[in-house]
Enzyme design. Structure first.
Site, mmCIF file in Angstrom:
data_model
loop_
_atom_site.group_PDB
_atom_site.id
_atom_site.type_symbol
_atom_site.label_atom_id
_atom_site.label_comp_id
_atom_site.label_asym_id
_atom_site.label_seq_id
_atom_site.Cartn_x
_atom_site.Cartn_y
_atom_site.Cartn_z
ATOM 1 N N CYS A 1 0.840 -1.194 0.000
ATOM 2 C CA CYS A 1 0.000 0.000 0.000
ATOM 3 C C CYS A 1 0.875 1.244 0.000
ATOM 4 C CB CYS A 1 -0.921 0.039 1.214
ATOM 5 S SG CYS A 1 -1.960 1.512 1.190
ATOM 6 N N LYS B 1 0.356 -9.693 -2.007
ATOM 7 C CA LYS B 1 0.052 -8.664 -3.009
ATOM 8 C C LYS B 1 1.258 -7.764 -3.215
ATOM 9 C CE LYS B 1 -3.455 -5.337 -4.324
ATOM 10 N NZ LYS B 1 -4.829 -4.929 -4.055
HETATM 11 C C1 LIG Z 1 -9.885 3.530 -3.583
HETATM 12 C C2 LIG Z 1 -8.946 2.357 -3.583
HETATM 13 C C3 LIG Z 1 -8.637 1.714 -2.379
HETATM 14 C C4 LIG Z 1 -7.765 0.621 -2.343
HETATM 15 N N1 LIG Z 1 -7.531 -0.018 -1.157
HETATM 16 C C5 LIG Z 1 -6.751 -1.142 -1.141
HETATM 17 C C6 LIG Z 1 -6.573 -1.906 0.056
HETATM 18 O O1 LIG Z 1 -7.132 -1.610 1.121
HETATM 19 N N2 LIG Z 1 -5.768 -3.007 0.020
HETATM 20 C C7 LIG Z 1 -5.165 -3.410 -1.137
HETATM 21 O O2 LIG Z 1 -4.464 -4.415 -1.136
HETATM 22 N N3 LIG Z 1 -5.318 -2.713 -2.280
HETATM 23 C C8 LIG Z 1 -6.108 -1.595 -2.309
HETATM 24 N N4 LIG Z 1 -6.282 -0.916 -3.508
HETATM 25 C C9 LIG Z 1 -5.618 -1.383 -4.734
HETATM 26 C C10 LIG Z 1 -6.539 -2.254 -5.588
HETATM 27 O O3 LIG Z 1 -6.958 -3.411 -4.896
HETATM 28 C C11 LIG Z 1 -5.864 -2.670 -6.905
HETATM 29 O O4 LIG Z 1 -4.675 -3.363 -6.605
HETATM 30 C C12 LIG Z 1 -5.495 -1.489 -7.792
HETATM 31 O O5 LIG Z 1 -6.487 -0.493 -7.709
HETATM 32 C C13 LIG Z 1 -5.277 -1.871 -9.246
HETATM 33 O O6 LIG Z 1 -6.465 -2.365 -9.853
HETATM 34 P P1 LIG Z 1 -7.468 -1.454 -10.729
HETATM 35 O O7 LIG Z 1 -6.650 -0.727 -11.726
HETATM 36 O O8 LIG Z 1 -8.443 -2.427 -11.320
HETATM 37 O O9 LIG Z 1 -8.121 -0.517 -9.774
HETATM 38 C C14 LIG Z 1 -7.159 0.180 -3.546
HETATM 39 C C15 LIG Z 1 -7.465 0.832 -4.752
HETATM 40 C C16 LIG Z 1 -8.343 1.897 -4.793
HETATM 41 C C17 LIG Z 1 -8.655 2.543 -6.103
#
Ligand SMILES: Cc1cc2nc3c(=O)[nH]c(=O)nc-3n(C[C@H](O)[C@H](O)[C@H](O)COP(=O)(O)O)c2cc1C
Ligand SMILES: Cc1cc2nc3c(=O)[nH]c(=O)nc-3n(C[C@H](O)[C@H](O)[C@H](O)COP(=O)(O)OP(=O)(O)OC[C@H]3O[C@@H](n4cnc5c(N)ncnc54)[C@H](O)[C@@H]3O)c2cc1C
Ligand code: FES
Lengths: 258, 303
Positions: B129, B164
């Protein structure tokens, strides 16, 4: 299913002022469910995030929702290109907490600039028992005065430069109106400095406030936790989510400090 | 026979599509749009040892074909998650993946031990994160840190663990190998890429945290490349994510080597994105006369 999501026809579109547009959307399910103070989240072609816009009118019989928005950036610019007959992709109605009317007889309703549209359904509810104080930069930004007048409410128009209505801020007019007759409740939407001042004045006079807040949003439904605002209850500060816990909050519970 | 079924790290999923952690809350909100049992699984909002309030707003900024977020792992803490969120989710007939993080190595141990006592079938360990100062990404950007956390979580639970990974590294395949060596059952990638936007009128960054994590279609090619590199470097299965918004993206990600996929930011644009991807994959499998969606995993033919 509580939310309606899909493409719905725009049945009318007009310009109210420079870069301010008024749209009526035919979406009976969402109109049935909608309440004053809620908003809709609009998908704009070419943009990742939907744009949240307040509901300015609800006609449950005709099955329509009305919105009024100002062109602020690229997304609202694109939105303003849509025409009557076009389809608009919306999620509606959103906002877990709208304006509440129960137990209140006399209201003062205050809108600052583009904070005026969500106040119209409140004025319709209170009718002659409401006073509406609307503030704008200048005469060219003034909107919705006829709509407000039609509700039967007393309208008080303020502009910063005095080019329409009286010169000065809505808070000056508010103080005068409170001195004349104390309302049971004050509803407000507009810039946060304005809201802050209104809540202070209301507090000094022992009047409850309900304020509608704005924050940048992702999901619009309470899942992504991006749209937080600072709130206080029982002396304890915590984050609330504008999309789900609001957008309307008890003014006493909002921390407006930067 | 269900041609979309996948067995991922020993866990059976009815299809390979999973909403991504942090974009789907604890699922309840999206139930207003569709039945959660349609989903292969749900990676729920990350949980930490204690309640975290997260960062000051604004926490989101739009970018060309994407977005930045700086939520900062806001969550009610692992005890609350286990007592109040998990039981409800477990009845939803979809695989619940508990996403977790810690602010220290001990924090990771504590959360993993507590999750081990629950019925949750799988744990996703976020070591990437970008929005929290302590822990999080600090561990994910070195092989040593990533290995250390994997070892701790491995010792704390027998449940399948998926680590992750952060894309904010020079060689993601090396990190994947390091966590595989410490007993990870799977890896998921990519978390968000560190980014920034500035309001040129106010000279202020749009995010109060100044910087935040980039996700959405903008990151898709980077994610495909990283999934491909990782899938070629490790034997454990890969869950691919980063910018997936259509079924074609999901197929591409699977061809790069992902056995399952997560969908995040796309849900903000279209809350039905994950469901539409499942429908699209079903049709794809039929149209191409595949016996199983597994047939396309790693099917890319590199030049
Ligand atoms: C608003 C938001 C909050 C997120 N919170 C977390 C989280 O709590 N834990 C985590 O492992 N990834 C978190 N992520 C990352 C997503 O799980 C993902 O890895 C990342 O957004 C890439 O995928 P995408 O392009 O489909 O959004 C978050 C992403 C967004 C946009
Ligand atoms: C609950 C709610 C109700 C609203 N009601 C109205 C209304 O009735 N009429 C109206 O004209 N405007 C309203 N707004 C503000 C409106 O959402 C923004 O002006 C609009 O999103 C700007 O988009 P843009 O693409 O033109 O601007 P850009 O600056 O290009 O937008 C970039 C990103 O920032 C977001 N953003 C920018 N400004 C705001 C803002 N003030 N609030 C929330 N997000 C913002 C955009 O949604 C987008 O994701 C409301 C906002 C909220 C949260
Ligand atoms: S916009 Fe996602 S929680 Fe409010």
């Amino acid at each position: 299913m509580k939310y309606t999501q899909g493409c719905y026809p725009i049945i009318s579109k007009t310009a109210l002022a420079k870069e301010i547009y008024d749209m009526t959307i035919l979406c009976p399910d969402a109109a049935q469910a909608a309440q004053a103070g809620q908003f809709i989240n609009i998908k704009v072609d070419g943009f990742m995030l939907r744009r949240p816009i307040s509901i300015c009118g609800i006609d449950k019989e005709k099955g329509t929702l009305r919105i009024v928005f100002e062109v602020r950036g690229k997304g609202t610019k694109e939105l303003s290109q849509l025409a009557e007959g076009d389809l608009i992709d919306i999620i509606a109605p959103l906002g877990g907490n709208g304006f509440k009317f129960d137990g209140y007889n006399k209201a003062v309703i205050i809108g600052g600039g583009i904070g005026n549209p969500p106040m119209l359904p409140i004025a319709e509810h209170f009718g002659t028992n409401a006073k509406i104080i609307s503030g704008f930069r200048n005469s060219s930004a003034v909107i919705l005065q006829n709509d407000f007048a039609k509700t039967g409410a007393q309208t008080i128009l303020c502009t910063d430069d005095g080019s329409a209505g009286r010169k000065g801020f809505v808070t000056d007019a508010l103080k005068e109106e409170i001195a004349k007759e104390k309302p049971d409740v004050i509803y407000a939407c507009g810039p946060s400095v304005m809201l802050k001042r209104i809540v202070e004045i209301a507090r000094e006079n022992g009047i409850r406030t309900q304020v509608s807040l704005e924050e940048r949003m992702g999901c619009g439904i309470g899942a992504c936790l991006v749209c937080v605002c600072r709130t206080i209850r029982d002396g304890e500060e915590f984050y609330s989510h504008v999309c789900k816990d609001g957008p309307v909050f008890d003014g006493e519970e909002v921390n407006f400090d930067e | 026979m269900n041609k979309l079924a996948v067995n991922f790290a020993g866990v059976d999923f009815k299809n390979p599509v999973i909403p991504a952690s942090g974009t789907f809350g604890y699922g309840k909100e999206y139930e207003e749009f569709f039945d959660l049992s349609r989903l292969g699984g749900i990676s729920v909002k990350g949980t930490t040892e204690k309640l975290r309030t997260g960062n000051l707003p604004p926490r989101i900024a739009e970018t060309p074909s994407g977005m930045l977020n700086s939520v900062g792992l806001q969550n009610p803490g692992v005890d609350h998650f286990i007592a109040h969120e998990l039981p409800y989710l477990m009845g939803k007939n979809t695989v619940i993946i508990a996403n977790m993080a810690g602010s220290t190595a001990d924090g990771y141990r504590e959360v993993a031990e507590k999750l081990d006592q629950t019925d949750v079938p799988m744990i996703e360990v976020n070591i990437s994160c970008p929005n929290v100062k302590a822990g999080g990404a600090a561990f994910g950007v070195s092989c040593e840190g990533a290995a250390q956390i994997t070892k701790i979580v491995r010792a704390a639970t027998k449940k399948p663990i998926m680590i992750k990974l952060s894309p904010n590294v020079t060689n993601i395949a090396e990190i994947a190998k390091a966590v595989e060596a410490e007993g990870a059952d799977a890896v998921s990638l990519i978390n968000t890429l560190l980014g920034m936007r500035i309001d040129i009128r106010t000279k202020r960054p749009i995010l109060h945290n100044n910087v935040g994590g980039l996700s959405g279609p903008a990151v898709f090619p980077v994610a495909v490349r990283m999934v491909w590199q990782v899938a070629n470097a490790v034997k454990i299965p890969v869950c691919g994510m980063g910018g997936i918004s259509t079924w074609e993206d999901a197929v591409e990600m699977m061809m790069a080597g992902a056995s399952t996929v997560q969908v995040g930011a796309a849900l903000f644009n279209d809350p039905l994105a994950a469901v539409k991807i499942i429908d699209g994959l079903e049709k794809y499998v039929e149209d191409n006369h595949l016996n199983s969606i597994n047939d396309i995993v790693g099917a890319v033919k590199p030049w």
